[in-house]
Design an enzyme around this catalytic site. Structure first.
Site, PDB file in Angstrom:
ATOM      1  N   GLY A 191      -6.698 -12.985   9.907  1.00  0.00           N
ATOM      2  CA  GLY A 191      -6.606 -11.364  10.174  1.00  0.00           C
ATOM      3  C   GLY A 191      -7.386 -10.934   9.459  1.00  0.00           C
ATOM      4  CD  GLU A 228     -26.481 -45.535  -0.611  1.00  0.00           C
ATOM      5  OE1 GLU A 228     -27.328 -44.432  -1.521  1.00  0.00           O
ATOM      6  OE2 GLU A 228     -25.549 -45.301   0.124  1.00  0.00           O
ATOM      7  CB  CYS A 240     -24.856 -47.642  -3.522  1.00  0.00           C
ATOM      8  SG  CYS A 240     -23.738 -47.315  -2.002  1.00  0.00           S
ATOM      9  CD1 TRP A 266      -7.113 -15.038  27.871  1.00  0.00           C
ATOM     10  CD2 TRP A 266      -7.200 -15.103  26.101  1.00  0.00           C
ATOM     11  NE1 TRP A 266      -6.296 -16.326  27.507  1.00  0.00           N
ATOM     12  CE2 TRP A 266      -6.317 -16.217  26.168  1.00  0.00           C
ATOM     13  CE3 TRP A 266      -8.098 -15.778  24.509  1.00  0.00           C
ATOM     14  CZ2 TRP A 266      -5.860 -17.048  25.307  1.00  0.00           C
ATOM     15  CZ3 TRP A 266      -7.220 -16.426  23.473  1.00  0.00           C
ATOM     16  CH2 TRP A 266      -5.970 -16.990  24.251  1.00  0.00           C
ATOM     17  CG  LEU A 311      -6.570 -14.745   5.039  1.00  0.00           C
ATOM     18  CD1 LEU A 311      -5.684 -14.572   3.134  1.00  0.00           C
ATOM     19  CD2 LEU A 311      -5.249 -15.784   5.009  1.00  0.00           C
ATOM     20  CB  THR A 333      -2.679 -15.209  12.807  1.00  0.00           C
ATOM     21  OG1 THR A 333      -3.729 -14.253  11.958  1.00  0.00           O
ATOM     22  CG2 THR A 333      -3.604 -15.956  13.777  1.00  0.00           C
ATOM     23  CB  CYS A 357     -22.360 -43.321  -5.874  1.00  0.00           C
ATOM     24  SG  CYS A 357     -22.196 -45.106  -4.573  1.00  0.00           S
ATOM     25  CB  ALA A 384     -13.150 -13.330  19.692  1.00  0.00           C
ATOM     26  CD  GLU A 398      -9.860 -20.210  14.516  1.00  0.00           C
ATOM     27  OE1 GLU A 398      -8.979 -19.813  15.518  1.00  0.00           O
ATOM     28  OE2 GLU A 398     -10.746 -21.655  14.593  1.00  0.00           O
TER      29      GLU A 398
END
Length: 364
Positions: free
Chosen positions: A296, A58, A90, A176, A299, A202, A81, A160, A294
């Site tokens: 294992g 704003e 604002c 990979w 977790l 990891t 706000c 993955a 990301e």
């Protein structure tokens, strides 16, 4: 839909688009865009919030005014706000501008604001219309909303795997499973997040960098959760020149003598148990709206059980790893009946070369 409603929807969608321009930079704040029309319905200003500490949407719109806004209309995707933070409220500026009508898509979930900004506008004699393009606005700021309601960061779990559901061979090797294009996409995709979380296993096995490779500045916070503190003396994550690293450890099980292995410039926090919810709350307090897990299997399973994961992203490579002892994405949820299993929805599929990317969310 009447011509008037079409016009109102058009300008609110413009505000939502403007808000999206700050998609990777506004945390801990929401993404907000604002459009101002004059009393004849002509566009005279617009703005968006780019970064915490910088002008709100704003305020930017008012700074960009081409003519007097008196008698005009404002479109904003989130309630203005009404509290003093790093920038002035604002609502005061909207009221003093002489604007007569404000379209607000959704209320602000922040308790300092929620409903109060709308109330002040109405008390000042401004017509307030709430709910236009509500679905789009809720989706745009779902992470900010989740954090304010739950006091936990919005979590996305990424992994993955091969087409037979394996994330690594039984010896832990996984480079990979997916192609180079998928891996490059993950690097840029990380820019959407405020933090990236992995477990100690990891870190020991993969020694990752966990950066966007320069797609975001500053880089997301890199977080390692460990139950033992048995971490390597040398690690790519100990180099904090490009990105900061935070180690969170379970004080009920960790050997605190191992703290000396961690360089002084790496931040360390302890929690009382191995519940991932404690990690999510710490990161929310640090201003993280959206975090990427990301990690294992152990977790990842614990994070889902503790409701720290709201969405998942799976990259599937056209490979077969086989083997009963090859690694799976998850541990045992101890389900006994099919009505206990986890259901997903809102699927989105895309092809990345010969890989498949699947995005989905958990059913409420």
């Amino acid at each position: 839909m009447s011509e008037k409603n079409v016009s109102n929807t058009k300008w609110m969608k413009r505000a939502i688009f403007l808000a999206s321009l700050g998609k990777n930079t506004t945390s801990p704040n929401p993404k907000v865009g604002a459009v101002i029309l004059d009393k004849k319905g002509k566009l005279i200003a617009e703005g968006f919030h780019f970064k915490a500490g910088m002008p709100h949407a704003e305020a930017m719109a008012f700074n960009n005014l081409k003519k007097d806004a008196k008698g005009g209309t404002m479109y904003v995707n989130l309630e203005p706000c009404c509290h003093q933070g790093k920038t002035p409220p604002c609502v005061d500026k909207v009221i003093s501008s002489g604007i007569k009508k404000v379209y607000i898509s959704i209320e602000d979930p922040d308790k300092r604001v929620s409903g109060k900004g709308i109330k002040l506008l109405k008390e000042a004699g401004i017509q307030v219309h709430l709910g236009l393009c509500k679905k789009e606005s809720l989706d745009l700021n779902k992470a900010f909303i989740h954090k304010n309601i739950t006091q936990k960061a919005f979590g996305v779990l990424k992994w993955a795997m091969s087409i037979d559901g394996r994330i690594a061979l039984k010896n832990g090797k996984s480079k990979w499973i997916t192609n180079e294009r998928s891996r490059s996409l993950v690097h840029s995709f990380r820019a959407e997040f405020d933090a990236i979380i992995i477990g100690g296993n990891t870190l020991r096995r993969d020694n990752p960098f966990l950066t966007t490779r320069g797609s975001k500045n500053p880089e997301p916070l890199r977080v390692v959760f460990t139950k033992s503190l048995d971490l390597p003396l040398e690690s790519n994550l100990w180099n904090c020149n490009e990105a900061k690293t935070l180690v969170i450890y379970d004080s009920s099980s960790a050997n605190e003598n191992h703290l000396k292995r961690i360089p002084k410039y790496v931040e360390v926090e302890k929690v009382s148990s191995d519940n991932p919810e404690l990690i999510s709350k710490i990161l929310a307090k640090r201003g993280c709206n959206k975090v990427l897990w990301e990690c294992g299997p152990s977790l990842a399973t614990a994070a889902i059980k503790s409701n720290c994961i709201q969405e998942i992203i799976t990259f599937i490579g056209p490979k077969i790893l086989g083997g009963e002892n090859s690694m799976n994405p998850f541990g045992d949820f101890n389900f006994k009946e099919m009505d206990e299993i986890i259901n997903l929805n809102d699927f989105k599929f895309s092809l990345i070369g010969n890989d498949i990317c699947v995005k989905s969310s958990f059913k409420n």
